[in-house]
Design a protein around this motif. Structure first.
Motif, PDB file in Angstrom:
ATOM      1  N   LYS A  32       0.891  -1.282   0.045  1.00  0.00           N
ATOM      2  CA  LYS A  32      -0.095  -0.120   0.089  1.00  0.00           C
ATOM      3  C   LYS A  32       0.839   1.087  -0.026  1.00  0.00           C
ATOM      4  CE  LYS A  32      -3.895   2.127   2.415  1.00  0.00           C
ATOM      5  NZ  LYS A  32      -4.706   2.148   3.439  1.00  0.00           N
ATOM      6  N   ASN A  33       0.421   2.192  -0.733  1.00  0.00           N
ATOM      7  CA  ASN A  33       1.562   3.527  -1.064  1.00  0.00           C
ATOM      8  C   ASN A  33       0.987   4.447  -0.147  1.00  0.00           C
ATOM      9  OD1 ASN A  33       3.294   5.335  -1.947  1.00  0.00           O
ATOM     10  ND2 ASN A  33       2.171   5.472  -4.068  1.00  0.00           N
ATOM     11  N   GLY A  34       1.346   4.435   1.218  1.00  0.00           N
ATOM     12  CA  GLY A  34       0.995   5.390   2.144  1.00  0.00           C
ATOM     13  C   GLY A  34      -0.531   5.504   2.182  1.00  0.00           C
ATOM     14  N   ASP A  35      -1.261   6.594   2.382  1.00  0.00           N
ATOM     15  CA  ASP A  35      -2.519   6.720   2.499  1.00  0.00           C
ATOM     16  C   ASP A  35      -3.450   6.600   1.167  1.00  0.00           C
ATOM     17  OD1 ASP A  35      -2.518   6.993   5.372  1.00  0.00           O
ATOM     18  OD2 ASP A  35      -2.377   9.174   5.185  1.00  0.00           O
ATOM     19  N   LYS A  36      -2.874   6.497   0.253  1.00  0.00           N
ATOM     20  CA  LYS A  36      -3.385   6.401  -1.297  1.00  0.00           C
ATOM     21  C   LYS A  36      -3.968   5.069  -1.423  1.00  0.00           C
ATOM     22  CE  LYS A  36       0.160   9.446  -3.242  1.00  0.00           C
ATOM     23  NZ  LYS A  36       1.316   9.500  -4.220  1.00  0.00           N
ATOM     24  N   LYS A  37      -5.000   5.127  -2.481  1.00  0.00           N
ATOM     25  CA  LYS A  37      -5.583   4.035  -2.628  1.00  0.00           C
ATOM     26  C   LYS A  37      -5.242   3.359  -3.816  1.00  0.00           C
ATOM     27  CE  LYS A  37      -9.849   4.454  -0.178  1.00  0.00           C
ATOM     28  NZ  LYS A  37      -9.707   3.429   0.882  1.00  0.00           N
ATOM     29  N   GLU A  38      -3.619   2.880  -3.652  1.00  0.00           N
ATOM     30  CA  GLU A  38      -3.019   2.414  -4.707  1.00  0.00           C
ATOM     31  C   GLU A  38      -1.980   1.525  -4.122  1.00  0.00           C
ATOM     32  OE1 GLU A  38      -1.411   5.719  -6.773  1.00  0.00           O
ATOM     33  OE2 GLU A  38      -0.044   6.077  -5.409  1.00  0.00           O
ATOM     34  N   LEU A  39      -1.230   0.421  -4.794  1.00  0.00           N
ATOM     35  CA  LEU A  39      -0.053  -0.043  -4.597  1.00  0.00           C
ATOM     36  C   LEU A  39       1.145   0.195  -5.144  1.00  0.00           C
ATOM     37  CD1 LEU A  39      -2.247  -3.577  -4.998  1.00  0.00           C
ATOM     38  CD2 LEU A  39      -1.331  -2.814  -2.973  1.00  0.00           C
ATOM     39  N   LYS A  40       2.036  -0.071  -4.541  1.00  0.00           N
ATOM     40  CA  LYS A  40       3.346   0.394  -5.089  1.00  0.00           C
ATOM     41  C   LYS A  40       4.466  -0.897  -5.210  1.00  0.00           C
ATOM     42  CE  LYS A  40       7.019   3.817  -4.947  1.00  0.00           C
ATOM     43  NZ  LYS A  40       7.624   5.096  -4.110  1.00  0.00           N
ATOM     44  N   LEU A  41       4.961  -0.912  -6.145  1.00  0.00           N
ATOM     45  CA  LEU A  41       5.833  -2.241  -6.286  1.00  0.00           C
ATOM     46  C   LEU A  41       7.237  -1.885  -5.508  1.00  0.00           C
ATOM     47  CD1 LEU A  41       6.822  -4.673  -7.878  1.00  0.00           C
ATOM     48  CD2 LEU A  41       7.933  -3.374  -9.496  1.00  0.00           C
ATOM     49  N   ALA A  42       7.499  -2.973  -4.947  1.00  0.00           N
ATOM     50  CA  ALA A  42       8.527  -2.948  -4.023  1.00  0.00           C
ATOM     51  C   ALA A  42       9.598  -3.938  -4.502  1.00  0.00           C
ATOM     52  CB  ALA A  42       8.478  -3.257  -2.543  1.00  0.00           C
ATOM     53  N   GLN A  43      10.227  -4.881  -3.946  1.00  0.00           N
ATOM     54  CA  GLN A  43      11.210  -5.804  -4.332  1.00  0.00           C
ATOM     55  C   GLN A  43      10.576  -6.719  -5.297  1.00  0.00           C
ATOM     56  OE1 GLN A  43      10.595  -4.856  -1.179  1.00  0.00           O
ATOM     57  NE2 GLN A  43      12.570  -3.667  -1.324  1.00  0.00           N
ATOM     58  N   TYR A  44      11.179  -7.281  -6.404  1.00  0.00           N
ATOM     59  CA  TYR A  44      10.871  -8.246  -7.418  1.00  0.00           C
ATOM     60  C   TYR A  44      11.897  -8.916  -8.126  1.00  0.00           C
ATOM     61  CZ  TYR A  44      11.498  -4.900 -11.347  1.00  0.00           C
ATOM     62  OH  TYR A  44      11.992  -4.193 -12.133  1.00  0.00           O
ATOM     63  N   THR A  45      11.634  -9.866  -8.779  1.00  0.00           N
ATOM     64  CA  THR A  45      12.710 -10.480  -9.640  1.00  0.00           C
ATOM     65  C   THR A  45      11.846 -11.068 -11.026  1.00  0.00           C
ATOM     66  OG1 THR A  45      14.541 -12.036  -9.931  1.00  0.00           O
ATOM     67  CG2 THR A  45      12.542 -12.798  -8.871  1.00  0.00           C
ATOM     68  N   GLY A  46      12.568 -10.867 -12.088  1.00  0.00           N
ATOM     69  CA  GLY A  46      11.817 -11.200 -13.417  1.00  0.00           C
ATOM     70  C   GLY A  46      11.996  -9.866 -14.326  1.00  0.00           C
ATOM     71  N   GLU A  47      11.259 -10.126 -15.429  1.00  0.00           N
ATOM     72  CA  GLU A  47      11.372  -8.898 -16.335  1.00  0.00           C
ATOM     73  C   GLU A  47      10.816  -7.596 -15.665  1.00  0.00           C
ATOM     74  OE1 GLU A  47       9.255 -10.063 -20.049  1.00  0.00           O
ATOM     75  OE2 GLU A  47      10.385 -12.105 -20.052  1.00  0.00           O
ATOM     76  N   GLU A  48      11.221  -6.409 -16.207  1.00  0.00           N
ATOM     77  CA  GLU A  48      10.858  -5.325 -15.845  1.00  0.00           C
ATOM     78  C   GLU A  48       9.314  -5.099 -16.210  1.00  0.00           C
ATOM     79  OE1 GLU A  48      12.527  -2.431 -14.736  1.00  0.00           O
ATOM     80  OE2 GLU A  48      14.251  -3.786 -14.426  1.00  0.00           O
ATOM     81  N   THR A  49       8.921  -4.357 -15.175  1.00  0.00           N
ATOM     82  CA  THR A  49       7.213  -4.183 -15.424  1.00  0.00           C
ATOM     83  C   THR A  49       6.917  -2.600 -15.377  1.00  0.00           C
ATOM     84  OG1 THR A  49       5.087  -4.335 -14.678  1.00  0.00           O
ATOM     85  CG2 THR A  49       6.775  -4.375 -13.173  1.00  0.00           C
ATOM     86  N   GLU A  50       6.027  -2.084 -16.190  1.00  0.00           N
ATOM     87  CA  GLU A  50       5.683  -0.642 -16.098  1.00  0.00           C
ATOM     88  C   GLU A  50       4.560  -0.631 -15.061  1.00  0.00           C
ATOM     89  OE1 GLU A  50       2.407  -0.602 -19.857  1.00  0.00           O
ATOM     90  OE2 GLU A  50       4.143  -0.583 -20.058  1.00  0.00           O
ATOM     91  N   HIS A  51       4.138  -1.623 -14.501  1.00  0.00           N
ATOM     92  CA  HIS A  51       2.970  -1.302 -13.609  1.00  0.00           C
ATOM     93  C   HIS A  51       3.709  -1.480 -12.159  1.00  0.00           C
ATOM     94  CE1 HIS A  51       0.392  -2.606 -16.669  1.00  0.00           C
ATOM     95  NE2 HIS A  51       1.006  -3.505 -16.941  1.00  0.00           N
ATOM     96  N   THR A  52       4.417  -0.078 -11.771  1.00  0.00           N
ATOM     97  CA  THR A  52       4.930   0.133 -10.515  1.00  0.00           C
ATOM     98  C   THR A  52       3.905   0.683  -9.555  1.00  0.00           C
ATOM     99  OG1 THR A  52       5.576   2.294 -11.295  1.00  0.00           O
ATOM    100  CG2 THR A  52       7.312   0.320 -11.584  1.00  0.00           C
ATOM    101  N   ILE A  53       2.772   1.206 -10.106  1.00  0.00           N
ATOM    102  CA  ILE A  53       1.686   1.883  -9.438  1.00  0.00           C
ATOM    103  C   ILE A  53       0.495   1.111  -9.787  1.00  0.00           C
ATOM    104  CG2 ILE A  53       0.242   3.749  -8.748  1.00  0.00           C
ATOM    105  CD1 ILE A  53       2.885   3.842  -7.534  1.00  0.00           C
ATOM    106  N   ILE A  54      -0.427   0.579  -8.892  1.00  0.00           N
ATOM    107  CA  ILE A  54      -1.500  -0.221  -9.257  1.00  0.00           C
ATOM    108  C   ILE A  54      -2.827   0.292  -8.422  1.00  0.00           C
ATOM    109  CG2 ILE A  54      -2.860  -2.367  -9.594  1.00  0.00           C
ATOM    110  CD1 ILE A  54      -0.099  -3.768  -9.920  1.00  0.00           C
ATOM    111  N   PRO A  55      -3.659   1.107  -8.981  1.00  0.00           N
ATOM    112  CA  PRO A  55      -4.786   1.579  -8.376  1.00  0.00           C
ATOM    113  C   PRO A  55      -5.701   0.353  -7.560  1.00  0.00           C
ATOM    114  CG  PRO A  55      -4.804   2.521 -10.356  1.00  0.00           C
ATOM    115  CD  PRO A  55      -4.016   1.318 -10.464  1.00  0.00           C
ATOM    116  N   PHE A  56      -6.137   0.700  -6.504  1.00  0.00           N
ATOM    117  CA  PHE A  56      -7.069  -0.464  -5.565  1.00  0.00           C
ATOM    118  C   PHE A  56      -8.183  -0.628  -6.886  1.00  0.00           C
ATOM    119  CE2 PHE A  56      -6.244   0.141  -1.069  1.00  0.00           C
ATOM    120  CZ  PHE A  56      -4.852  -0.001  -1.263  1.00  0.00           C
ATOM    121  N   GLY A  57      -8.517  -2.013  -7.205  1.00  0.00           N
ATOM    122  CA  GLY A  57      -9.829  -2.490  -7.859  1.00  0.00           C
ATOM    123  C   GLY A  57      -9.217  -2.898  -9.300  1.00  0.00           C
TER     124      GLY A  57
END
Length: 150
Positions: A46-71
């Motif tokens: 969860k990205n602070g108080d925002k209704k979104e997720l933020k990408l943290a640690q990962y392995t695999g191909e790069e992704t453009e989905h670093t921020i994902i809105p709830f829902g």
């Protein structure tokens, strides 16, 4: 899949002297290396108080989905439902955010701290219909035990 063996290795990572971020990265790397059909492994929080997720640690191909809105997408739906979500064939999902044409299936398990959904582990596979109850058991274990370091 030898779930007991994998859990024991995860325990070693979680109880190590490493920093939280290093432990999460080690979990991603370990899972991707040990399980042949885990092609992308990552944590979203969860990205602070925002209704979104933020990408943290990962392995695999790069992704453009670093921020994902709830829902939105599988991860965003888990942020709202607070429930595991297993998609055996992503082409059958209307609310799916494509991370790449290779991804065929996805499993997302929420992480709870003090009863609050604070994030999740997300696994993408290039193989359809691959996830089983063993995957769900292992990932629930990881989320439960990771919550102790978050």
């Amino acid at each position: 899949m030898n779930v007991a063996y994998l859990k024991s290795k995860i325990d070693i990572i979680i109880t190590s002297e490493s920093k939280k971020e290093e432990k999460l990265q080690a979990i991603c790397d370990f899972l991707e290396n040990e399980i042949s059909y885990y092609d992308w492994v990552g944590f979203y929080f969860k990205n602070g108080d925002k209704k979104e997720l933020k990408l943290a640690q990962y392995t695999g191909e790069e992704t453009e989905h670093t921020i994902i809105p709830f829902g939105k997408g599988i991860c965003g739906q888990v942020a709202v439902s607070n429930k595991n979500f297993i998609v055996q064939d992503v082409s059958e999902q209307d609310n799916y955010i494509s991370c790449g044409w290779k991804v065929k299936s996805e499993i997302v398990i929420p992480i709870f701290v003090n009863g609050e959904n604070i994030g999740q582990i997300d696994i993408d596979s290039h193989t359809a219909n691959v996830f089983t109850e063993k995957d769900e058991e292992l990932l629930e274990y990881i989320c439960k035990n990771s919550s102790k370091i978050l």
